[in-house]
Design an enzyme around this catalytic site. Structure first.
Site, PDB file in Angstrom:
ATOM      1  N   PRO A   2       0.874  -1.227  -0.089  1.00 46.40           N
ATOM      2  CA  PRO A   2       0.100  -0.044  -0.054  1.00 46.40           C
ATOM      3  C   PRO A   2       0.898   1.266   0.134  1.00 46.40           C
ATOM      4  O   PRO A   2       1.870   1.422   0.861  1.00 46.40           O
ATOM      5  CB  PRO A   2      -0.620  -0.176   1.420  1.00 46.40           C
ATOM      6  CG  PRO A   2      -0.814  -1.539   1.595  1.00 46.40           C
ATOM      7  CD  PRO A   2       0.533  -2.008   1.001  1.00 46.40           C
ATOM      8  N   GLU A   3       0.582   2.259  -0.764  1.00 46.44           N
ATOM      9  CA  GLU A   3       1.282   3.353  -0.892  1.00 46.44           C
ATOM     10  C   GLU A   3       0.429   4.665  -0.491  1.00 46.44           C
ATOM     11  O   GLU A   3      -0.651   4.323   0.423  1.00 46.44           O
ATOM     12  CB  GLU A   3       1.604   3.811  -2.468  1.00 46.44           C
ATOM     13  CG  GLU A   3       2.584   2.526  -2.927  1.00 46.44           C
ATOM     14  CD  GLU A   3       3.071   2.827  -4.415  1.00 46.44           C
ATOM     15  OE1 GLU A   3       2.992   4.094  -4.874  1.00 46.44           O
ATOM     16  OE2 GLU A   3       3.178   1.970  -5.034  1.00 46.44           O
TER      17      GLU A   3
END
Length: 273
Positions: A2-3
């Protein structure tokens, strides 16, 4: 992994359920997923405290509890925080269950890289990895001049520099590829060869692509889900990431795929100079 857009989406969906609720009990199924502070067990620091707010710093979630305790959660590759309105039997890869006065939050992680640290709020930055993070790319203070300054001492490919969380917080492989495509800059270009105009285009592209990712509630290929268990839809808007060998959507040329800074990198050699 996840960014920034995915973590921000988790923050928003989770906060909508749990802000103001009390963590009555913590069940540690895999205790190594968490850490306490100076000998105080994680569950002792957390149980009985109300959740005040949920913030984000880069790819980290900051769950603020009463009595100056913050939970710093990093999803790493496959971590998830899911809210359930009723009691739910933990699944195979669930490592921690937070039982609230209304519902539960389950922390799960297939690959066991994600971690949650309990830390006194005043030490949240100085006593954790947060102290080394670069600026937030969506804040007003992040200007083209700031980007230039953060990159000024680098003499490596621009894609590698953008993946460095000390340079910029929250940007990862997906959105670095997409931002460089929007800016028309090859990921192989050395940072010190970029002009003022190119840096300005890159700054704008970073902000645009991250905001677009948030608006689409993130990119879901395999593991990422928000706190409601829902997928994001930004995959449909991807121009280059994950499309190596396919035609460029702009010019039709076959997209190149290389290994850069240990990560798969996709770009158009015609559109990105």
């Amino acid at each position: 992994m996840p960014e920034l857009p995915e973590v921000e989406t988790i923050r928003r969906t989770l906060a909508g359920h749990v802000a103001g609720l009390v963590i009555n009990e913590v069940e540690l199924i895999w205790p190594k997923a968490v850490s306490g502070w100076e000998g105080q067990p994680f569950e002792v620091l957390v149980a009985g405290r109300k959740i005040k707010t949920i913030d984000r710093r880069g790819k980290y979630l900051l769950i603020r509890l009463e009595e100056d305790i913050t939970l710093i959660a990093h999803m790493r590759m496959t971590g998830r925080l899911n809210y359930y309105s009723e009691k739910k039997e933990p699944e195979k890869h669930t490592h921690v269950v937070f039982r609230l006065d209304q519902g539960e939050v389950h922390f799960s992680d297939v690959r066991k890289f994600g971690r949650i640290q309990a830390i006194p709020t005043p030490l949240c930055v100085s006593g954790s990895a947060l102290c080394k993070l670069g600026p937030e790319p969506l804040e007003q203070e992040f200007t083209p001049e700031v980007l230039k300054e953060r990159l000024s001492r680098k003499k490596l490919p621009v894609k590698a520099a953008l993946l460095d969380q000390h340079v910029l917080a929250g940007l990862g492989n997906i959105y670095a590829d997409e931002a460089l495509f929007r800016a028309g800059i090859s990921p192989l270009r050395r940072v010190d060869t970029l002009s003022e105009e190119e840096l300005a285009k890159l700054h704008q592209a970073i902000r645009e692509v991250l905001q677009a990712g948030i608006d689409a509630q993130g990119t879901s290929f395999r593991d990422y889900r928000d706190a409601n268990g829902e997928k994001g839809s930004f995959e449909q808007a991807l121009q280059v990431y994950g499309r190596g060998g396919e035609p460029c959507k702009i010019c039709g040329q076959t997209l190149e795929q290389v290994r850069l800074a240990g990560r798969t990198t996709v770009y158009c050699s015609k559109c990105q100079k």
